[in-house]
Design a protein around this motif. Structure first.
Motif, PDB file in Angstrom:
ATOM      1  N   GLU A  65       2.314   0.637  27.697  1.00 17.39           N
ATOM      2  CA  GLU A  65       3.745   0.428  27.895  1.00 17.39           C
ATOM      3  C   GLU A  65       3.999  -1.069  28.011  1.00 17.39           C
ATOM      4  N   MET A  66       5.032  -1.543  27.320  1.00 17.66           N
ATOM      5  CA  MET A  66       5.270  -2.977  27.258  1.00 17.66           C
ATOM      6  C   MET A  66       6.245  -3.476  28.322  1.00 17.66           C
ATOM      7  N   TYR A  67       6.808  -2.593  29.125  1.00 17.99           N
ATOM      8  CA  TYR A  67       7.712  -2.968  30.213  1.00 17.99           C
ATOM      9  C   TYR A  67       8.837  -3.879  29.744  1.00 17.99           C
ATOM     10  N   TYR A  68       9.609  -3.362  28.824  1.00 14.23           N
ATOM     11  CA  TYR A  68      10.729  -4.136  28.308  1.00 14.23           C
ATOM     12  C   TYR A  68      11.821  -4.281  29.353  1.00 14.23           C
ATOM     13  N   ASP A  69      12.475  -5.389  29.316  1.00 12.37           N
ATOM     14  CA  ASP A  69      13.631  -5.644  30.157  1.00 12.37           C
ATOM     15  C   ASP A  69      14.819  -4.969  29.483  1.00 12.37           C
ATOM     16  N   TYR A  70      15.274  -3.859  30.056  1.00  9.77           N
ATOM     17  CA  TYR A  70      16.301  -3.025  29.432  1.00  9.77           C
ATOM     18  C   TYR A  70      17.580  -3.806  29.148  1.00  9.77           C
ATOM     19  N   ASP A  71      18.040  -4.616  30.094  1.00  9.25           N
ATOM     20  CA  ASP A  71      19.259  -5.397  29.888  1.00  9.25           C
ATOM     21  C   ASP A  71      19.104  -6.380  28.720  1.00  9.25           C
ATOM     22  N   SER A  72      17.952  -7.018  28.629  1.00  5.95           N
ATOM     23  CA  SER A  72      17.705  -7.941  27.517  1.00  5.95           C
ATOM     24  C   SER A  72      17.660  -7.189  26.197  1.00  5.95           C
ATOM     25  N   LEU A  73      17.064  -6.008  26.214  1.00  6.95           N
ATOM     26  CA  LEU A  73      17.004  -5.186  25.007  1.00  6.95           C
ATOM     27  C   LEU A  73      18.405  -4.842  24.523  1.00  6.95           C
ATOM     28  N   LEU A  74      19.248  -4.376  25.435  1.00  2.92           N
ATOM     29  CA  LEU A  74      20.619  -4.032  25.059  1.00  2.92           C
ATOM     30  C   LEU A  74      21.406  -5.255  24.605  1.00  2.92           C
ATOM     31  N   SER A  75      21.227  -6.373  25.284  1.00  2.00           N
ATOM     32  CA  SER A  75      21.914  -7.607  24.891  1.00  2.00           C
ATOM     33  C   SER A  75      21.520  -8.017  23.484  1.00  2.00           C
ATOM     34  N   GLY A  76      20.234  -7.918  23.169  1.00  2.00           N
ATOM     35  CA  GLY A  76      19.772  -8.246  21.834  1.00  2.00           C
ATOM     36  C   GLY A  76      20.356  -7.327  20.774  1.00  2.00           C
ATOM     37  N   LEU A  77      20.416  -6.024  21.085  1.00  2.00           N
ATOM     38  CA  LEU A  77      20.992  -5.071  20.135  1.00  2.00           C
ATOM     39  C   LEU A  77      22.473  -5.339  19.898  1.00  2.00           C
ATOM     40  N   VAL A  78      23.203  -5.610  20.968  1.00  2.00           N
ATOM     41  CA  VAL A  78      24.633  -5.907  20.832  1.00  2.00           C
ATOM     42  C   VAL A  78      24.821  -7.191  20.021  1.00  2.00           C
ATOM     43  N   SER A  79      24.012  -8.204  20.289  1.00  2.00           N
ATOM     44  CA  SER A  79      24.114  -9.460  19.541  1.00  2.00           C
ATOM     45  C   SER A  79      23.849  -9.224  18.055  1.00  2.00           C
ATOM     46  N   TRP A  80      22.855  -8.409  17.732  1.00  2.00           N
ATOM     47  CA  TRP A  80      22.555  -8.118  16.329  1.00  2.00           C
ATOM     48  C   TRP A  80      23.721  -7.385  15.667  1.00  2.00           C
ATOM     49  N   MET A  81      24.317  -6.425  16.373  1.00  2.00           N
ATOM     50  CA  MET A  81      25.451  -5.682  15.819  1.00  2.00           C
ATOM     51  C   MET A  81      26.634  -6.629  15.571  1.00  2.00           C
ATOM     52  N   LEU A  82      26.916  -7.512  16.522  1.00  2.00           N
ATOM     53  CA  LEU A  82      27.994  -8.488  16.348  1.00  2.00           C
ATOM     54  C   LEU A  82      27.715  -9.389  15.153  1.00  2.00           C
ATOM     55  N   PHE A  83      26.484  -9.797  14.999  1.00  2.00           N
ATOM     56  CA  PHE A  83      26.079 -10.644  13.884  1.00  2.00           C
ATOM     57  C   PHE A  83      26.330  -9.925  12.555  1.00  2.00           C
ATOM     58  N   GLU A  84      25.906  -8.680  12.458  1.00  2.00           N
ATOM     59  CA  GLU A  84      26.131  -7.907  11.233  1.00  2.00           C
ATOM     60  C   GLU A  84      27.620  -7.727  10.950  1.00  2.00           C
ATOM     61  N   MET A  85      28.394  -7.430  11.976  1.00  2.00           N
ATOM     62  CA  MET A  85      29.832  -7.229  11.805  1.00  2.00           C
ATOM     63  C   MET A  85      30.501  -8.522  11.342  1.00  2.00           C
ATOM     64  N   GLU A  86      30.088  -9.638  11.917  1.00  2.00           N
ATOM     65  CA  GLU A  86      30.658 -10.933  11.526  1.00  2.00           C
ATOM     66  C   GLU A  86      30.352 -11.245  10.057  1.00  2.00           C
ATOM     67  N   LEU A  87      29.125 -10.960   9.625  1.00  2.00           N
ATOM     68  CA  LEU A  87      28.774 -11.187   8.221  1.00  2.00           C
ATOM     69  C   LEU A  87      29.622 -10.315   7.299  1.00  2.00           C
ATOM     70  N   LYS A  88      29.863  -9.088   7.688  1.00  2.00           N
ATOM     71  CA  LYS A  88      30.704  -8.194   6.886  1.00  2.00           C
ATOM     72  C   LYS A  88      32.138  -8.717   6.816  1.00  2.00           C
ATOM     73  N   LEU A  89      32.648  -9.225   7.940  1.00  2.00           N
ATOM     74  CA  LEU A  89      33.993  -9.804   7.950  1.00  2.00           C
ATOM     75  C   LEU A  89      34.068 -11.032   7.053  1.00  2.00           C
ATOM     76  N   ASP A  90      33.026 -11.869   7.101  1.00  2.00           N
ATOM     77  CA  ASP A  90      32.995 -13.067   6.261  1.00  2.00           C
ATOM     78  C   ASP A  90      33.053 -12.706   4.787  1.00  2.00           C
ATOM     79  N   LYS A  91      32.415 -11.611   4.399  1.00  2.00           N
ATOM     80  CA  LYS A  91      32.399 -11.202   2.994  1.00  2.00           C
ATOM     81  C   LYS A  91      33.802 -10.768   2.534  1.00  2.00           C
ATOM     82  N   LYS A  92      34.598 -10.256   3.467  1.00  2.00           N
ATOM     83  CA  LYS A  92      35.942  -9.802   3.118  1.00  2.00           C
ATOM     84  C   LYS A  92      36.859 -10.975   2.790  1.00  2.00           C
ATOM     85  N   TRP A  93      36.579 -12.138   3.369  1.00  2.00           N
ATOM     86  CA  TRP A  93      37.466 -13.292   3.179  1.00  2.00           C
ATOM     87  C   TRP A  93      37.036 -14.016   1.974  1.00  2.00           C
TER      88      TRP A  93
END
Length: 91
Positions: free
Chosen positions: A63-91
């Motif tokens: 077991e790698m003992y992940y920091d759950y809050d850091s894991l969620l923060s990273g996932l949210v940041s990645w989702m925001l990054f993907e969404m921003e790239l999609k928005l940029d493509k629309k413009w």
């Protein structure tokens, strides 16, 4: 003691993985965003998975003992990054 050892091993691996990702996709956030726009996030995700898999395979029973809050923060940041790239493509 074992938990601390696993955290040190995990942290060292993460540091090495981040170095590989930076070499492949850029040393700065601007370079990374440019790479993502050119290559797409799927290519980046595939590269990250291929980088991480050997570590998981090698340490799969530990077991790698992940920091759950850091894991969620990273996932949210990645989702925001993907969404921003999609928005940029629309413009």
């Amino acid at each position: 003691m074992e938990r601390k050892e696993n955290n040190v091993k995990r942290d060292k691996f993460i540091e090495q993985a981040v170095s590989k990702i930076k070499k492949e996709f850029g040393l700065s956030a601007t370079d990374f965003i440019t790479s993502a726009k050119q290559k797409g996030v799927d290519e980046i995700q595939d590269f990250i998975i291929k980088t991480v898999e050997p570590f998981i395979d090698k340490n799969g029973n530990e077991e790698m003992y992940y920091d759950y809050d850091s894991l969620l923060s990273g996932l949210v940041s990645w989702m925001l990054f993907e969404m921003e790239l999609k928005l940029d493509k629309k413009w």
